[in-house]
Design an enzyme around this catalytic site. Structure first.
Site, PDB file in Angstrom:
ATOM      1  CG  LEU A 195       7.332   1.418  -1.010  1.00 25.12           C
ATOM      2  CD1 LEU A 195       8.112   1.077  -2.286  1.00 25.12           C
ATOM      3  CD2 LEU A 195       6.361   0.297  -0.677  1.00 25.12           C
ATOM      4  CE  LYS A 216       4.022  -4.638  11.365  1.00 21.69           C
ATOM      5  NZ  LYS A 216       2.888  -4.241  10.598  1.00 21.69           N
ATOM      6  CG  HIS A 244       6.843  -1.995   2.100  1.00 21.07           C
ATOM      7  ND1 HIS A 244       6.765  -0.834   2.841  1.00 21.07           N
ATOM      8  CD2 HIS A 244       5.627  -2.571   2.180  1.00 21.07           C
ATOM      9  CE1 HIS A 244       5.549  -0.723   3.340  1.00 21.07           C
ATOM     10  NE2 HIS A 244       4.834  -1.753   2.969  1.00 21.07           N
ATOM     11  CG  MET A 280      -1.881  -1.231   1.151  1.00 22.06           C
ATOM     12  SD  MET A 280      -3.427  -1.000   2.023  1.00 22.06           S
ATOM     13  CE  MET A 280      -2.868  -0.781   3.687  1.00 22.06           C
ATOM     14  CB  SER A 328       4.175  -0.547  10.658  1.00 21.41           C
ATOM     15  OG  SER A 328       2.895  -0.084  10.300  1.00 21.41           O
TER      16      SER A 328
END
Ligand code: AMP
Length: 317
Positions: A38, A184, A42, A35, A220
């Site tokens: 980054l 995660k 990611h 989403m 996150s």
């Protein structure tokens, strides 16, 4: 080293054409669904994809289908140009990364339909995401019926239905050989693996280890919303998980004891617990004694930010 920003494809037909042209050249395709906003978590998935496939598609799409109207869709962070720069830095000479960044994957020919609030919830309850709220007429959902229910599914009833559906859509558009998911989001990874098995997608699903900040906080996109003080307190999550794992490895097998230890650490740091559960790694069903491989999963709020984290405990049986 010279870096080059990845090509960006915004149209789903163009994306499918690109994939098929790669396939016709004999190249294998890796997909990393994200989403955006980054971070190194990611990017570790992207690096892994580059080693496992010839070309990599990174999708950047904030999926309204997995947010309920009361959740944080409108405040979800984004930095598209920053994302492209990070991906450029990851790609070494010869590696091919393409970004798939569609505008709205639920908008079919711009036709606006009635709201479809008929829902898909079991027991007749309404299950409404921002897609139904948007009134775009989408009404087909993929559900992994048992795995979607526990853990995050309890407080986020539309979440996994939205995830399974958008991942199916991405698989159909990109047609990858392999797709990367982070552990995660442990429940998400397990659920996608189950969906791929149950629906015979010819796609290998790879689970990637959790990337953490130096102080242990699981990376996150939502961490950016934590104040400095909340961020400090949020370290209680990873700290308590590590303590519990340590204690289990020293012989503590009672899940109640281990969960109490985690709860007291997080509550002591003024976190608000959503859940602390110790579950079987495959079935995600709760266990009382640690006798085989389990994963301890936590969701907790610090301020307005809901964070999740987990730790696997592998036991030789
Ligand atoms: P998101 O953009 O949050 O939807 O995440 C996209 C993918 O990156 C998912 O497969 C996540 O599980 C994965 N991911 C997010 N954070 C991490 C992390 N800290 N470590 C490893 N993978 C992650």
């Amino acid at each position: 080293m010279e870096t080059r920003e990845p090509e960006v494809i915004r149209d789903k037909e163009a994306m499918r054409r690109w994939s098929r042209s790669m396939r016709s050249q004999g190249k294998t395709i890796g997909l990393v669904p994200t989403m955006g906003f980054l971070h190194d978590g990611h990017l570790s998935l992207v690096r892994q994809s580059l080693t496992l496939s010839d070309v990599t598609v990174v999708s950047i799409y904030v999926n309204p289908g997995q947010f309920s109207p009361t959740e944080d869709l409108s405040t979800y962070p984004s930095d598209f140009s920053g994302d492209l720069a990070k991906l450029a830095a990851v790609s070494s000479s010869g590696s091919v990364i393409v970004v798939f960044n569609p505008k709205n994957l639920y908008d079919y020919d711009g036709v606006r339909n009635e709201k479809t609030n008929s829902g898909g919830g079991s027991g007749g309850g309404k299950v409404v995401s921002c897609v139904e709220e948007g009134g775009l007429g989408h009404e087909t959902w993929v559900r992994v019926e048992r795995l979607e229910k526990g853990l995050c599914g309890k407080s986020r009833p539309v979440f996994f239905r939205g995830v399974a559906t958008i991942v199916t859509k991405l698989f159909n558009i990109v047609e990858p050989d392999v797709a990367m998911f982070g552990k995660k989001d442990y429940q998400q990874w397990r659920l996608i693996k189950r969906m791929v098995r149950d629906l015979d997608f010819g796609i290998e699903i790879v689970g990637s280890d959790i990337a953490r900040e130096k102080d242990g906080l699981a990376m996150s996109s939502r961490n950016v919303h934590l104040s400095a003080e909340e961020r400090q307190r949020a370290l209680s999550i990873s700290r308590s998980l590590a303590m519990a794992k340590d204690s289990a490895q020293q012989g503590q097998t009672s899940c109640k004891e281990l969960k109490d230890m985690i709860i007291s650490e997080i509550v002591g740091a003024a976190g608000r617990i959503d859940y602390v559960e110790i579950v079987d790694q495959e079935t995600l069903e709760g266990v009382e004694q640690i006798e085989s491989g389990v994963v301890i999963c936590v969701a907790a709020w610090f301020g307005t930010v809901r964070l999740i984290d987990n730790i696997e405990i592998n036991v030789a049986v």
